[in-house]
Design a protein around this motif. Structure first.
Motif, PDB file in Angstrom:
ATOM      1  N   VAL A   1       0.852  -1.199   0.099  1.00  0.00           N
ATOM      2  CA  VAL A   1       0.013   0.106  -0.002  1.00  0.00           C
ATOM      3  C   VAL A   1       0.977   1.267  -0.026  1.00  0.00           C
ATOM      4  O   VAL A   1       0.623   2.210  -0.914  1.00  0.00           O
ATOM      5  CB  VAL A   1      -0.737  -0.113   1.256  1.00  0.00           C
ATOM      6  N   LEU A   2       1.819   1.299   0.816  1.00  0.00           N
ATOM      7  CA  LEU A   2       2.852   2.627   0.981  1.00  0.00           C
ATOM      8  C   LEU A   2       3.706   2.874  -0.123  1.00  0.00           C
ATOM      9  O   LEU A   2       3.944   3.866  -0.617  1.00  0.00           O
ATOM     10  CB  LEU A   2       3.403   2.516   2.427  1.00  0.00           C
ATOM     11  N   GLN A   3       4.429   1.648  -0.583  1.00  0.00           N
ATOM     12  CA  GLN A   3       5.447   1.715  -1.675  1.00  0.00           C
ATOM     13  C   GLN A   3       6.392   2.875  -1.333  1.00  0.00           C
ATOM     14  O   GLN A   3       7.147   3.141  -0.394  1.00  0.00           O
ATOM     15  CB  GLN A   3       4.659   1.742  -3.007  1.00  0.00           C
ATOM     16  N   ASP A   4       6.543   3.792  -2.368  1.00  0.00           N
ATOM     17  CA  ASP A   4       7.449   4.875  -2.068  1.00  0.00           C
ATOM     18  C   ASP A   4       7.204   5.690  -1.061  1.00  0.00           C
ATOM     19  O   ASP A   4       8.250   6.630  -0.777  1.00  0.00           O
ATOM     20  CB  ASP A   4       7.628   5.760  -3.542  1.00  0.00           C
ATOM     21  N   GLU A   5       5.859   5.762  -0.685  1.00  0.00           N
ATOM     22  CA  GLU A   5       5.757   6.739   0.646  1.00  0.00           C
ATOM     23  C   GLU A   5       6.378   6.299   1.728  1.00  0.00           C
ATOM     24  O   GLU A   5       6.808   6.858   2.804  1.00  0.00           O
ATOM     25  CB  GLU A   5       4.149   6.618   1.067  1.00  0.00           C
ATOM     26  N   LEU A   6       6.997   5.022   1.758  1.00  0.00           N
ATOM     27  CA  LEU A   6       7.776   4.447   2.799  1.00  0.00           C
ATOM     28  C   LEU A   6       9.142   4.610   2.661  1.00  0.00           C
ATOM     29  O   LEU A   6       9.939   4.026   1.519  1.00  0.00           O
ATOM     30  CB  LEU A   6       7.392   2.884   2.879  1.00  0.00           C
ATOM     31  N   ASP A   7       9.913   5.546   3.494  1.00  0.00           N
ATOM     32  CA  ASP A   7      11.268   5.783   3.279  1.00  0.00           C
ATOM     33  C   ASP A   7      12.219   5.102   4.340  1.00  0.00           C
ATOM     34  O   ASP A   7      12.212   5.251   5.178  1.00  0.00           O
ATOM     35  CB  ASP A   7      11.420   7.307   3.246  1.00  0.00           C
ATOM     36  N   TYR A   8      12.595   4.034   3.735  1.00  0.00           N
ATOM     37  CA  TYR A   8      13.510   3.171   4.470  1.00  0.00           C
ATOM     38  C   TYR A   8      14.735   3.824   5.119  1.00  0.00           C
ATOM     39  O   TYR A   8      15.038   3.833   6.172  1.00  0.00           O
ATOM     40  CB  TYR A   8      13.951   1.944   3.755  1.00  0.00           C
ATOM     41  N   SER A   9      15.272   4.974   4.153  1.00  0.00           N
ATOM     42  CA  SER A   9      16.618   5.538   4.793  1.00  0.00           C
ATOM     43  C   SER A   9      16.033   6.429   6.182  1.00  0.00           C
ATOM     44  O   SER A   9      16.936   6.292   7.166  1.00  0.00           O
ATOM     45  CB  SER A   9      16.948   6.486   4.037  1.00  0.00           C
ATOM     46  N   ILE A  10      14.933   6.849   6.351  1.00  0.00           N
ATOM     47  CA  ILE A  10      14.564   7.656   7.467  1.00  0.00           C
ATOM     48  C   ILE A  10      14.179   6.517   8.210  1.00  0.00           C
ATOM     49  O   ILE A  10      14.466   6.863   9.537  1.00  0.00           O
ATOM     50  CB  ILE A  10      13.173   8.644   7.041  1.00  0.00           C
ATOM     51  N   PHE A  11      13.449   5.779   8.132  1.00  0.00           N
ATOM     52  CA  PHE A  11      12.844   4.653   9.076  1.00  0.00           C
ATOM     53  C   PHE A  11      13.999   3.823   9.740  1.00  0.00           C
ATOM     54  O   PHE A  11      13.976   3.949  11.027  1.00  0.00           O
ATOM     55  CB  PHE A  11      12.406   3.606   8.169  1.00  0.00           C
ATOM     56  N   LEU A  12      15.408   3.647   9.147  1.00  0.00           N
ATOM     57  CA  LEU A  12      16.098   2.756   9.649  1.00  0.00           C
ATOM     58  C   LEU A  12      17.232   3.929  10.627  1.00  0.00           C
ATOM     59  O   LEU A  12      17.596   3.704  11.621  1.00  0.00           O
ATOM     60  CB  LEU A  12      17.193   2.238   8.723  1.00  0.00           C
ATOM     61  N   LYS A  13      17.222   5.292  10.033  1.00  0.00           N
ATOM     62  CA  LYS A  13      17.891   6.328  10.879  1.00  0.00           C
ATOM     63  C   LYS A  13      16.969   6.317  12.265  1.00  0.00           C
ATOM     64  O   LYS A  13      17.690   6.435  13.232  1.00  0.00           O
ATOM     65  CB  LYS A  13      18.014   7.667  10.233  1.00  0.00           C
ATOM     66  N   ASN A  14      16.019   6.457  12.102  1.00  0.00           N
ATOM     67  CA  ASN A  14      15.141   6.586  13.388  1.00  0.00           C
ATOM     68  C   ASN A  14      15.383   5.592  14.192  1.00  0.00           C
ATOM     69  O   ASN A  14      15.386   5.788  15.623  1.00  0.00           O
ATOM     70  CB  ASN A  14      13.786   6.954  13.170  1.00  0.00           C
ATOM     71  N   ALA A  15      15.146   4.384  13.784  1.00  0.00           N
ATOM     72  CA  ALA A  15      15.505   2.862  14.487  1.00  0.00           C
ATOM     73  C   ALA A  15      16.685   2.965  15.002  1.00  0.00           C
ATOM     74  O   ALA A  15      16.768   2.513  16.400  1.00  0.00           O
ATOM     75  CB  ALA A  15      15.219   1.714  13.544  1.00  0.00           C
ATOM     76  N   ALA A  16      17.643   3.759  14.431  1.00  0.00           N
ATOM     77  CA  ALA A  16      19.041   3.507  15.019  1.00  0.00           C
ATOM     78  C   ALA A  16      18.950   4.343  16.214  1.00  0.00           C
ATOM     79  O   ALA A  16      19.580   4.007  17.294  1.00  0.00           O
ATOM     80  CB  ALA A  16      20.136   4.008  14.093  1.00  0.00           C
ATOM     81  N   SER A  17      18.361   5.555  16.166  1.00  0.00           N
ATOM     82  CA  SER A  17      18.312   6.464  17.239  1.00  0.00           C
ATOM     83  C   SER A  17      17.478   5.863  18.421  1.00  0.00           C
ATOM     84  O   SER A  17      17.764   6.415  19.514  1.00  0.00           O
ATOM     85  CB  SER A  17      17.616   7.758  16.765  1.00  0.00           C
ATOM     86  N   HIS A  18      16.494   5.213  17.962  1.00  0.00           N
ATOM     87  CA  HIS A  18      15.782   4.727  19.223  1.00  0.00           C
ATOM     88  C   HIS A  18      16.173   3.337  19.667  1.00  0.00           C
ATOM     89  O   HIS A  18      15.672   2.750  20.626  1.00  0.00           O
ATOM     90  CB  HIS A  18      14.215   4.133  18.355  1.00  0.00           C
TER      91      HIS A  18
END
Length: 330
Positions: free
Chosen positions: A235-252
């Motif tokens: 559903v999300l496809q390109d709306e899902l930005d893995y670079s931001i997602f993984l950056k935030n996961a590293a911070s969390h």
């Protein structure tokens, strides 16, 4: 048996006809019932126009299972909105998690994903008030509280049903001291849920984050967690930005949990790479379908998977130590 079927149903390039062997569908029926995914499979087959390609016994069972789940979802939806309306009147901010809202938003229909309870995220400061109000609605059976956990559960008996309806009040998404997750970020990006003022829904980004963490918390012990993630990626496809997602996961400090969970899903459903490439390549996945499906079939690989899940899926030694403390105190 059921994974190849799901691969074919989700892969947009797969136009192969479904098997005609009745033995295949007998096994598929057992697998679908085991994982509780009849609603998802029914809706996928119907959406692809392939439901009529299945044997009558399988199709009849699948439709019956779907209808039962649909009626339960509609009942739970009414109960949820009764609770939300009460919280709205009392000015208590709430975010519904997963459940019927996820089915409607990302599966396309209230009956496309079965649910059995109600999960709500609330502010810790509102916990006592929220508990008092849900008790006023008959949710008076409190489950034993688990130290360092992030939610409490209350149930109420249902007429003519041996299974009560349960509501879980969450104030976080992970056990205390096992991550640096800032739940306020989820609140800040949540949007109002119409027609309410105090009731909100998670952003698509945080919904996917929640679904990944939820799958990890259950060690992907059911294909329903795979389907949730696959559906959202579709559903999300390109709306899902893995670079931001993984950056935030590293911070969390949730990066190991997130990357291994997503990597396992991509490994078993490789068509996802064509939809949205996942930048982390991992070879040490350890998860095995057979060990999950055949619960008495325990292999060395599955024990390693359990050890990773319990102790090594953490981003810091401090969080690992707290996980060990929780494991020992069980």
């Amino acid at each position: 048996m059921i994974i190849p079927m799901l691969q074919a149903l989700y892969d947009p390039r797969s136009m192969l006809p479904l098997p005609t062997d009745s033995a295949f569908y007998e096994q598929a029926k057992e697998d679908i019932a085991f994982f509780g995914i009849s609603s998802q499979v029914y809706y996928l087959l119907k959406k692809r126009g392939q439901l009529d390609q299945t044997p009558l016994f399988f199709r009849t069972w699948l439709e019956q299972s779907y209808t039962e789940a649909l009626y339960l979802n509609l009942f739970i939806e009414r109960q949820m909105h009764q609770i939300l309306s009460l919280f709205e009147e009392q000015g208590i901010e709430v975010i519904p998690l997963k459940g019927v809202l996820l089915a409607e938003r990302y599966f396309g229909h209230v009956g496309a994903r079965a649910t059995s309870d109600i999960d709500l995220l609330i502010h810790p400061s509102d916990l006592e008030r929220a508990v008092n109000w849900i008790k006023s609605l008959g949710f008076i059976l409190e489950q034993e509280r688990i130290p360092s956990h992030f939610h409490i559960s209350y149930s109420k008996p249902l007429p003519n049903s041996p299974i009560p309806l349960t509501i879980e009040l969450h104030w976080d998404l992970l056990k205390e001291r096992t991550a640096n997750l800032n739940i306020n970020e989820f609140w800040e990006e949540a949007r109002p849920l119409e027609p309410y003022k105090h009731i909100k829904e998670l952003s698509s980004y945080h919904t996917f984050y929640l679904i990944c963490l939820h799958g990890w918390r259950h060690n992907l012990d059911s294909l329903k967690y795979f389907i949730d993630m696959i559906q959202m990626i579709h559903v999300l496809q390109d709306e899902l930005d893995y670079s931001i997602f993984l950056k935030n996961a590293a911070s969390h400090k949730t990066l190991k949990r997130i990357t291994r969970t997503i990597a396992i899903v991509y490994h078993y459903f490789p068509h996802l790479t064509r939809i949205k490439e996942f930048p982390v390549k991992s070879t040490r996945l350890w998860w095995e379908y057979e060990a999950v499906r055949q619960q008495n079939d325990r292999t060395l690989k599955q024990y390693v998977n359990w050890i990773y899940y319990e102790l090594f899926d953490f981003d810091s030694m401090k969080h690992t130590l707290w996980a060990m403390v929780g494991l020992i105190s069980r």
